[in-house]
Design an enzyme around this catalytic site. Sequence first.
Site, PDB file in Angstrom:
ATOM      1  N   GLU A   1       0.690  -1.291   0.147  1.00  0.00           N
ATOM      2  CA  GLU A   1      -0.016  -0.007  -0.012  1.00  0.00           C
ATOM      3  C   GLU A   1       0.986   1.179   0.013  1.00  0.00           C
ATOM      4  O   GLU A   1       1.414   1.919   1.089  1.00  0.00           O
ATOM      5  CB  GLU A   1      -0.893   0.112   1.429  1.00  0.00           C
ATOM      6  CG  GLU A   1      -2.101   0.942   1.227  1.00  0.00           C
ATOM      7  CD  GLU A   1      -2.889   1.195   2.375  1.00  0.00           C
ATOM      8  OE1 GLU A   1      -2.409   0.323   3.389  1.00  0.00           O
ATOM      9  OE2 GLU A   1      -3.913   1.690   2.288  1.00  0.00           O
TER      10      GLU A   1
ATOM     11  N   ALA B   1      -3.226   8.008   6.699  1.00  0.00           N
ATOM     12  CA  ALA B   1      -2.344   7.817   7.727  1.00  0.00           C
ATOM     13  C   ALA B   1      -0.915   7.497   7.055  1.00  0.00           C
ATOM     14  O   ALA B   1      -0.044   7.020   7.856  1.00  0.00           O
ATOM     15  CB  ALA B   1      -2.808   6.971   8.610  1.00  0.00           C
TER      16      ALA B   1
ATOM     17  N   HIS C   1      -9.788   0.170  -0.077  1.00  0.00           N
ATOM     18  CA  HIS C   1     -10.675   0.817   0.725  1.00  0.00           C
ATOM     19  C   HIS C   1     -11.569   1.826   0.343  1.00  0.00           C
ATOM     20  O   HIS C   1     -11.456   3.070   0.371  1.00  0.00           O
ATOM     21  CB  HIS C   1     -10.228   1.089   2.465  1.00  0.00           C
ATOM     22  CG  HIS C   1      -8.876   1.856   2.519  1.00  0.00           C
ATOM     23  ND1 HIS C   1      -8.570   3.054   1.655  1.00  0.00           N
ATOM     24  CD2 HIS C   1      -7.960   1.641   3.093  1.00  0.00           C
ATOM     25  CE1 HIS C   1      -7.491   3.564   1.845  1.00  0.00           C
ATOM     26  NE2 HIS C   1      -6.799   2.471   2.541  1.00  0.00           N
TER      27      HIS C   1
ATOM     28  N   ASN D   1     -12.786   5.655   1.572  1.00  0.00           N
ATOM     29  CA  ASN D   1     -11.345   6.064   2.341  1.00  0.00           C
ATOM     30  C   ASN D   1     -10.177   6.367   1.545  1.00  0.00           C
ATOM     31  O   ASN D   1      -9.805   5.719   0.694  1.00  0.00           O
ATOM     32  CB  ASN D   1     -11.051   5.191   3.527  1.00  0.00           C
ATOM     33  CG  ASN D   1     -12.389   5.054   4.358  1.00  0.00           C
ATOM     34  OD1 ASN D   1     -12.989   4.074   4.424  1.00  0.00           O
ATOM     35  ND2 ASN D   1     -12.867   6.058   5.022  1.00  0.00           N
TER      36      ASN D   1
ATOM     37  N   GLY E   1     -17.819   0.345  11.141  1.00  0.00           N
ATOM     38  CA  GLY E   1     -18.562   1.233  11.757  1.00  0.00           C
ATOM     39  C   GLY E   1     -17.898   2.806  12.077  1.00  0.00           C
ATOM     40  O   GLY E   1     -18.474   3.619  12.381  1.00  0.00           O
TER      41      GLY E   1
ATOM     42  N   HIS F   1     -14.947   3.890   9.762  1.00  0.00           N
ATOM     43  CA  HIS F   1     -14.632   4.435   8.364  1.00  0.00           C
ATOM     44  C   HIS F   1     -15.679   4.759   7.338  1.00  0.00           C
ATOM     45  O   HIS F   1     -15.390   5.574   6.522  1.00  0.00           O
ATOM     46  CB  HIS F   1     -13.645   3.308   7.674  1.00  0.00           C
ATOM     47  CG  HIS F   1     -12.182   3.176   8.516  1.00  0.00           C
ATOM     48  ND1 HIS F   1     -12.039   2.600   9.541  1.00  0.00           N
ATOM     49  CD2 HIS F   1     -10.816   3.718   8.025  1.00  0.00           C
ATOM     50  CE1 HIS F   1     -10.679   2.793   9.908  1.00  0.00           C
ATOM     51  NE2 HIS F   1      -9.941   3.603   9.085  1.00  0.00           N
TER      52      HIS F   1
ATOM     53  N   ASP G   1      -8.157  -3.859   7.502  1.00  0.00           N
ATOM     54  CA  ASP G   1      -7.202  -2.695   7.389  1.00  0.00           C
ATOM     55  C   ASP G   1      -6.712  -2.605   9.008  1.00  0.00           C
ATOM     56  O   ASP G   1      -6.276  -1.336   9.238  1.00  0.00           O
ATOM     57  CB  ASP G   1      -7.597  -1.382   7.003  1.00  0.00           C
ATOM     58  CG  ASP G   1      -6.684  -0.376   6.590  1.00  0.00           C
ATOM     59  OD1 ASP G   1      -5.652  -0.878   6.691  1.00  0.00           O
ATOM     60  OD2 ASP G   1      -7.069   0.738   6.316  1.00  0.00           O
TER      61      ASP G   1
HETATM   62 ZN   LIG Z   1      -3.865  -0.010   4.898  1.00  0.00          ZN
END
Ligand SMILES: [Zn+2]
Length: 393
Positions: free
Chosen positions: A123, A134, A210, A213, A243, A245, A268
Amino acid sequence: MLLLAGGRVVTPGGVLSPGWIRVAGRLIDAVGSGHPGEQPAVDLRGQWVLPGFVDMHVHGGGGASFTEGTSDEARQAAQFHRGRGSTTMLASLVTAPVAELEARAAMLAGLADEGLIAGLHLEGPFLSPARRGAQDPRHMLVPDVAVFERLRAVARGHLRIITLAPELPGAIQVIEAATRVGVTVAVGHTDATADVTLAAVDAGATHATHLFNGMRPLHHREPGAVGALLDRDEVTCEVIADGVHLHDITLRLAARAAGLGRLVLVSDAMAAAGMPDGRYQLGSMQVTVAGGVARLLEDPGQVGDPARSDAAAREGAIAGSTATLADVARHAIAAGLPVPDVAAAASTTPARVLGLADRTGALRPGLSADLILCDDDFRPRAVMRQGQWLVAP
Ligand SMILES: [Zn+2]
């Protein structure tokens, strides 16, 4: 032979209630509905049987990480998730200096050789600083085929997925190079428009990291990466349904739009999964966990998250989750997704994405005996992997 009978067994064809499963060695030998006609070794009354979960996106858990620390710590993170139902997982790395990524990929390739993890997910580092979440923007790079090849070489065939931002210069070349060698390309941490995202899919990208996000939000005139990825049938879409993200409405809309066979649930998770609130590390970034929600400690403003108040903006971006994939599946069921669809999204579909559909991901004869016994609240009570109890009933 081991016979388990009397519970609700979730199979690709629907829920068998009551149903039974016979395990022979490492494999599922037979699955049926009703009563098997012999006394079961394991009485499943009051329990659900789900296929072992396949987590395509996980950074750590139980206080340990894949992203930093020793190989023993990586092992500990994998064991933590296994014991909670993720019988198959990738190890996900975050953006870091290339030399560090090479060292970690080489170390994790050893764990993949042992069969402890099913491979690696990179990633980064070819991500957009504008949608960094992050991840550490200081180590983000523009996509470079030579860097990709270096990382792939040290992973010795175990690199399965790379997440990248397709709007960056050179992205299409990396997508093509990765696709050619069988590495799945995921779109994520991206500020791409819908058109740029469609071009990435045309070049070979087939997965969304994701969804929602770390990407431009869906706008009715500029549907962005979210709209384009949901719109293309060849793209599987990850969601972190913890619940935190995603709003539950967003989860239900995504599940409906992607449909069965394209939705993938991921954790994740970071080291803080299964641990108390406090300070943790995600790659080079400091994260603080309060009330089970992980946020960056310091976070000089990122673009557009309308759900964040000024106070929340000072708190920092949401980092990885503190959930296991079992927690995510339980949340998705509570949010209204049907149990068989959740089993598909947490096991069958990710197994297919990883090329493991002939080995795991469903309660079907001939596949590995990877299964989870859950109570009525979908809390895992026992976990079997390859016919062995990791957590005995
Ligand atoms: Zn990740």
